[in-house]
Scaffold this motif. Sequence first.
Motif, PDB file in Angstrom:
ATOM      1  N   ARG A  70       0.844  -1.183   0.000  1.00 54.42           N
ATOM      2  CA  ARG A  70       0.000   0.000   0.000  1.00 54.42           C
ATOM      3  C   ARG A  70       0.882   1.237   0.000  1.00 54.42           C
ATOM      4  NH1 ARG A  70      -2.707  -0.467   6.069  1.00 54.42           N
ATOM      5  NH2 ARG A  70      -0.781  -0.095   7.277  1.00 54.42           N
ATOM      6  N   VAL A  74       2.462  -4.996   3.008  1.00 51.67           N
ATOM      7  CA  VAL A  74       1.348  -5.265   3.904  1.00 51.67           C
ATOM      8  C   VAL A  74       1.238  -6.751   4.259  1.00 51.67           C
ATOM      9  CG1 VAL A  74      -1.170  -5.182   4.168  1.00 51.67           C
ATOM     10  CG2 VAL A  74       0.037  -3.299   3.024  1.00 51.67           C
ATOM     11  N   TYR A 122       2.298 -10.935   7.722  1.00 52.47           N
ATOM     12  CA  TYR A 122       1.681  -9.615   7.760  1.00 52.47           C
ATOM     13  C   TYR A 122       2.616  -8.602   8.411  1.00 52.47           C
ATOM     14  CZ  TYR A 122      -2.517 -12.488   7.207  1.00 52.47           C
ATOM     15  OH  TYR A 122      -3.438 -13.398   6.759  1.00 52.47           O
ATOM     16  N   THR A 123       2.476  -7.373   7.994  1.00 55.23           N
ATOM     17  CA  THR A 123       3.155  -6.329   8.725  1.00 55.23           C
ATOM     18  C   THR A 123       2.453  -6.143  10.063  1.00 55.23           C
ATOM     19  OG1 THR A 123       4.053  -4.099   8.506  1.00 55.23           O
ATOM     20  CG2 THR A 123       1.775  -4.400   7.822  1.00 55.23           C
ATOM     21  N   VAL A 142      -1.148  -4.515  10.783  1.00 57.62           N
ATOM     22  CA  VAL A 142      -2.410  -5.099  10.307  1.00 57.62           C
ATOM     23  C   VAL A 142      -2.677  -6.468  10.898  1.00 57.62           C
ATOM     24  CG1 VAL A 142      -2.109  -3.826   8.147  1.00 57.62           C
ATOM     25  CG2 VAL A 142      -1.547  -6.266   8.220  1.00 57.62           C
ATOM     26  N   ASP A 146      -5.118   3.298   7.444  1.00 60.55           N
ATOM     27  CA  ASP A 146      -5.106   2.281   6.392  1.00 60.55           C
ATOM     28  C   ASP A 146      -5.407   2.879   5.015  1.00 60.55           C
ATOM     29  OD1 ASP A 146      -6.767   0.126   8.718  1.00 60.55           O
ATOM     30  OD2 ASP A 146      -4.644   0.063   8.157  1.00 60.55           O
ATOM     31  N   TYR A 185      -3.840   0.270  -2.650  1.00 59.30           N
ATOM     32  CA  TYR A 185      -3.368  -1.089  -2.398  1.00 59.30           C
ATOM     33  C   TYR A 185      -3.104  -1.779  -3.742  1.00 59.30           C
ATOM     34  CZ  TYR A 185      -4.549  -0.721   2.527  1.00 59.30           C
ATOM     35  OH  TYR A 185      -4.591  -0.353   3.850  1.00 59.30           O
TER      36      TYR A 185
END
Length: 118
Positions: free
Chosen positions: A38, A48, A59-60, A63, A89, A93
Amino acid sequence: QVQLVESGGESVQTGGSLRLSCTASGTFFKDCAINWYRQATGKQREWVSFIGPAGGTSYTDSVKGRFTISRDTAKNAVYLQMNNLRPEDTAIYSCETIGSMCARPNLRGQGTQVTVSS
């Protein structure tokens, strides 16, 4: 021409949910790992989430617990389910193919806009 297409971005309120899709034509897709990135306005692109061909995910931190990545091999699609969305957010994306077994690595789509309002 082979390409990735992202969809599902919308404007939602804080706490809302969206499901993004990353789709491609061609049988190569099932052998590719997929990264979701993103990019918010004025900021660097941020990784992400990842899903491997066998379904392994990562995942980062920001999130974890809110986003879930999945794939449907039959539909040549990877999904990013985003719950409990926050204003931070908000971004475009996009998805990208990667992996040593991927016949079309480094394919990127145009992206889909997610906007979360408070």
